[in-house]
Design a protein around this motif. Structure first.
Motif, PDB file in Angstrom:
ATOM      1  N   ILE A  98      27.299  44.063  35.964  1.00 57.38           N
ATOM      2  CA  ILE A  98      28.739  44.018  36.216  1.00 57.38           C
ATOM      3  C   ILE A  98      29.226  45.289  36.912  1.00 57.38           C
ATOM      4  O   ILE A  98      29.885  45.231  37.958  1.00 57.38           O
ATOM      5  N   GLN A  99      28.916  46.459  36.351  1.00 56.13           N
ATOM      6  CA  GLN A  99      29.382  47.698  36.972  1.00 56.13           C
ATOM      7  C   GLN A  99      28.774  47.896  38.354  1.00 56.13           C
ATOM      8  O   GLN A  99      29.430  48.424  39.261  1.00 56.13           O
ATOM      9  N   ALA A 100      27.524  47.461  38.520  1.00 55.05           N
ATOM     10  CA  ALA A 100      26.887  47.590  39.833  1.00 55.05           C
ATOM     11  C   ALA A 100      27.639  46.781  40.883  1.00 55.05           C
ATOM     12  O   ALA A 100      27.853  47.244  42.016  1.00 55.05           O
ATOM     13  N   GLU A 101      28.052  45.571  40.510  1.00 52.32           N
ATOM     14  CA  GLU A 101      28.805  44.763  41.472  1.00 52.32           C
ATOM     15  C   GLU A 101      30.179  45.362  41.733  1.00 52.32           C
ATOM     16  O   GLU A 101      30.653  45.380  42.878  1.00 52.32           O
ATOM     17  N   ILE A 102      30.831  45.858  40.678  1.00 50.65           N
ATOM     18  CA  ILE A 102      32.139  46.489  40.868  1.00 50.65           C
ATOM     19  C   ILE A 102      32.040  47.635  41.870  1.00 50.65           C
ATOM     20  O   ILE A 102      32.870  47.774  42.778  1.00 50.65           O
ATOM     21  N   GLU A 103      31.010  48.454  41.723  1.00 47.54           N
ATOM     22  CA  GLU A 103      30.853  49.611  42.606  1.00 47.54           C
ATOM     23  C   GLU A 103      30.544  49.209  44.043  1.00 47.54           C
ATOM     24  O   GLU A 103      30.741  50.006  44.967  1.00 47.54           O
ATOM     25  N   SER A 104      30.087  47.979  44.251  1.00 49.07           N
ATOM     26  CA  SER A 104      29.773  47.518  45.610  1.00 49.07           C
ATOM     27  C   SER A 104      30.989  46.938  46.326  1.00 49.07           C
ATOM     28  O   SER A 104      30.907  46.602  47.512  1.00 49.07           O
ATOM     29  N   LEU A 105      32.117  46.824  45.614  1.00 50.71           N
ATOM     30  CA  LEU A 105      33.285  46.133  46.158  1.00 50.71           C
ATOM     31  C   LEU A 105      34.379  47.104  46.589  1.00 50.71           C
ATOM     32  O   LEU A 105      34.430  48.250  46.143  1.00 50.71           O
ATOM     33  N   ASP A 106      35.266  46.609  47.436  1.00 45.08           N
ATOM     34  CA  ASP A 106      36.424  47.374  47.907  1.00 45.08           C
ATOM     35  C   ASP A 106      37.642  46.936  47.094  1.00 45.08           C
ATOM     36  O   ASP A 106      38.086  45.789  47.213  1.00 45.08           O
ATOM     37  N   PRO A 107      38.218  47.816  46.274  1.00 47.42           N
ATOM     38  CA  PRO A 107      39.317  47.391  45.396  1.00 47.42           C
ATOM     39  C   PRO A 107      40.585  46.981  46.138  1.00 47.42           C
ATOM     40  O   PRO A 107      41.409  46.247  45.592  1.00 47.42           O
ATOM     41  N   GLU A 108      40.746  47.440  47.363  1.00 51.67           N
ATOM     42  CA  GLU A 108      41.921  47.043  48.138  1.00 51.67           C
ATOM     43  C   GLU A 108      41.802  45.599  48.625  1.00 51.67           C
ATOM     44  O   GLU A 108      42.811  44.940  48.874  1.00 51.67           O
ATOM     45  N   ASP A 114      38.919  43.355  47.344  1.00 54.99           N
ATOM     46  CA  ASP A 114      38.228  42.536  46.340  1.00 54.99           C
ATOM     47  C   ASP A 114      38.821  42.720  44.942  1.00 54.99           C
ATOM     48  O   ASP A 114      38.107  42.636  43.944  1.00 54.99           O
ATOM     49  N   TYR A 115      40.120  42.965  44.864  1.00 56.94           N
ATOM     50  CA  TYR A 115      40.717  43.292  43.567  1.00 56.94           C
ATOM     51  C   TYR A 115      40.643  42.134  42.574  1.00 56.94           C
ATOM     52  O   TYR A 115      40.522  42.360  41.365  1.00 56.94           O
ATOM     53  N   VAL A 116      40.680  40.902  43.059  1.00 54.16           N
ATOM     54  CA  VAL A 116      40.578  39.768  42.135  1.00 54.16           C
ATOM     55  C   VAL A 116      39.183  39.725  41.518  1.00 54.16           C
ATOM     56  O   VAL A 116      39.034  39.551  40.301  1.00 54.16           O
ATOM     57  N   ARG A 117      38.169  39.901  42.335  1.00 53.24           N
ATOM     58  CA  ARG A 117      36.799  39.877  41.811  1.00 53.24           C
ATOM     59  C   ARG A 117      36.559  41.045  40.857  1.00 53.24           C
ATOM     60  O   ARG A 117      35.927  40.872  39.806  1.00 53.24           O
ATOM     61  N   ILE A 118      37.078  42.214  41.179  1.00 51.30           N
ATOM     62  CA  ILE A 118      36.902  43.360  40.281  1.00 51.30           C
ATOM     63  C   ILE A 118      37.605  43.094  38.954  1.00 51.30           C
ATOM     64  O   ILE A 118      37.065  43.395  37.880  1.00 51.30           O
ATOM     65  N   TRP A 119      38.812  42.517  39.011  1.00 51.34           N
ATOM     66  CA  TRP A 119      39.502  42.188  37.758  1.00 51.34           C
ATOM     67  C   TRP A 119      38.711  41.154  36.964  1.00 51.34           C
ATOM     68  O   TRP A 119      38.591  41.262  35.743  1.00 51.34           O
ATOM     69  N   GLN A 120      38.168  40.156  37.638  1.00 52.80           N
ATOM     70  CA  GLN A 120      37.305  39.176  36.963  1.00 52.80           C
ATOM     71  C   GLN A 120      36.180  39.876  36.213  1.00 52.80           C
ATOM     72  O   GLN A 120      35.931  39.622  35.031  1.00 52.80           O
ATOM     73  N   LEU A 121      35.491  40.738  36.924  1.00 54.45           N
ATOM     74  CA  LEU A 121      34.311  41.385  36.354  1.00 54.45           C
ATOM     75  C   LEU A 121      34.665  42.283  35.177  1.00 54.45           C
ATOM     76  O   LEU A 121      33.915  42.368  34.199  1.00 54.45           O
ATOM     77  N   SER A 122      35.800  42.948  35.247  1.00 56.72           N
ATOM     78  CA  SER A 122      36.150  43.902  34.199  1.00 56.72           C
ATOM     79  C   SER A 122      36.798  43.251  32.985  1.00 56.72           C
ATOM     80  O   SER A 122      36.780  43.829  31.894  1.00 56.72           O
ATOM     81  N   SER A 123      37.343  42.034  33.146  1.00 58.48           N
ATOM     82  CA  SER A 123      38.127  41.467  32.042  1.00 58.48           C
ATOM     83  C   SER A 123      37.683  40.092  31.567  1.00 58.48           C
ATOM     84  O   SER A 123      38.114  39.656  30.494  1.00 58.48           O
TER      85      SER A 123
END
Length: 358
Positions: free
Chosen positions: A9-19, A21-30
């Motif tokens: 999960i954290q590896a994928e988050i770090e590969s994404l652009d929060p500006e 891919d914010y929906v995907r990052i929120w998915q992964l974190s929550s």
């Protein structure tokens, strides 16, 4: 021979652009690594913060407790399902838009009976800002590191976009969502520390929500421990406003560290889950959904009498008309919403809710 836990999960988050891919990052974190127990606990720690005002507590408690007493665990289930839907599909998905529109219609329905009480813009902004910083503040409360910078950016953006879907009373769009994550933190702290009256209905709402969690998950002889757990993790400002006794000093010291250790252990030594909570929910068969719903309805039937027996004659609130007006329920009682409310609630929770099983 030991093997490293499968962490992705954290590896994928770090590969994404929060500006972007914010929906995907929120998915992964929550949306991963949840459970019924943890979801119910977070509901108990969250919802009372949203009704600390006189008008908020009036609209929720109404005359005799409404859903927080009469369908206490169903309310948790519907909130949990609704949040899961929004968090997974994000603010731009039609399923989320349909669900939030249902929330707006539900508020409009109750606003006809309690005019003016759904009109406070800052209450809605607080819900969104609070949700954006919830995981970060909760982890800090447990003595764990907060969320990453990418998660901060993504959560702020996610809830900013979601806030655009909500309407206050008379179909008014919201305004004033903070400009960044730190702004969300400041907004929440200012909202929480602002002087407020201490609504007696608010005490009953918080008591009912805390009691529901304890009643559901702790044997009777350990109800005291369940309450200490909640109070040790709850916002002190909310406990004070709702006139809930603070946790015992030892509980305040030990229980957050214990929960923090459990989460640290999971973060460090257990595999990241391969499927999200909502994916598991949506994959449930009708029989599985019906079994869960039956257990929830059983709790709903048992809870009103249990709650009334503890809080109706609370000596701390002698003379309070709302405590005194609490019905003296006996045995198992089933309450059903009006057809209008039932139909709107079904839209709000979508296909995630187990109530779809009927």
């Amino acid at each position: 021979m030991s093997t490293q836990p499968k962490k992705w999960i954290q590896a994928e988050i770090e590969s994404l652009d929060p500006e972007i891919d914010y929906v995907r990052i929120w998915q992964l974190s929550s949306c991963y690594d949840s459970s019924e127990f943890m979801s119910n606990l977070m509901y108990a720690l969250t919802f009372p913060n949203f009704v600390v005002t006189e008008w908020g507590s009036t609209a929720v408690w109404r005359e005799d407790g409404g859903k927080v007493v009469e369908r206490a665990t169903s309310r948790v289930e519907q909130t949990q399902s609704t949040n899961s839907l929004w968090w997974w599909y994000g603010p731009h998905d039609e399923r989320t838009k349909k669900s939030v529109d249902g929330i707006n219609r539900l508020h409009a329905y109750w606003a006809k009976q309690y005019p003016g009480m759904f009109s406070y813009n800052d209450d809605y902004i607080y819900v969104c800002a609070f949700s954006a910083v919830l995981l970060h503040r909760f982890r800090l409360r447990l003595g764990l590191p907060g969320v990453s910078e990418k998660e901060k950016i993504a959560s702020h953006k996610f809830w900013g976009e979601l806030s655009k879907l909500f309407r206050s009373e008379n179909d008014m769009p919201l305004h004033g969502y903070p400009e960044d994550f730190d702004g969300c933190l400041r907004f929440c702290e200012e909202y929480e520390t602002a002087p407020k009256p201490k609504p007696e209905r608010g005490n009953l709402i918080a008591s009912a929500i805390y009691e529901q969690f304890v009643f559901r998950y702790f044997p009777e002889e350990l109800h005291w421990l369940g309450h200490q757990l909640i109070r040790s993790l709850a916002l002190p400002t909310t406990l004070e406003t709702m006139q809930i006794d603070p946790p015992l000093p030892m509980a305040k010291e030990i229980l957050p560290k214990l929960v923090g250790f459990i989460l640290w252990y999971k973060d460090t030594y257990e595999d990241d889950p391969p499927r999200s909570y909502i994916e598991m929910r949506e994959a449930m068969s009708q029989e599985q959904r019906r079994a869960v719903m039956d257990s929830i309805r059983k709790l709903d039937k048992q809870f009103p009498a249990h709650f009334a027996s503890l809080y109706k004659d609370d000596p701390k609130f002698a003379g309070c008309p709302f405590h005194a007006a609490l019905p003296s329920y006996e045995g198992e009682i089933e309450f059903k919403p009006s057809v209008t409310v039932r139909d709107i609630e079904a839209v709000v929770s979508g296909d995630v809710g187990v109530a779809k099983a009927g």
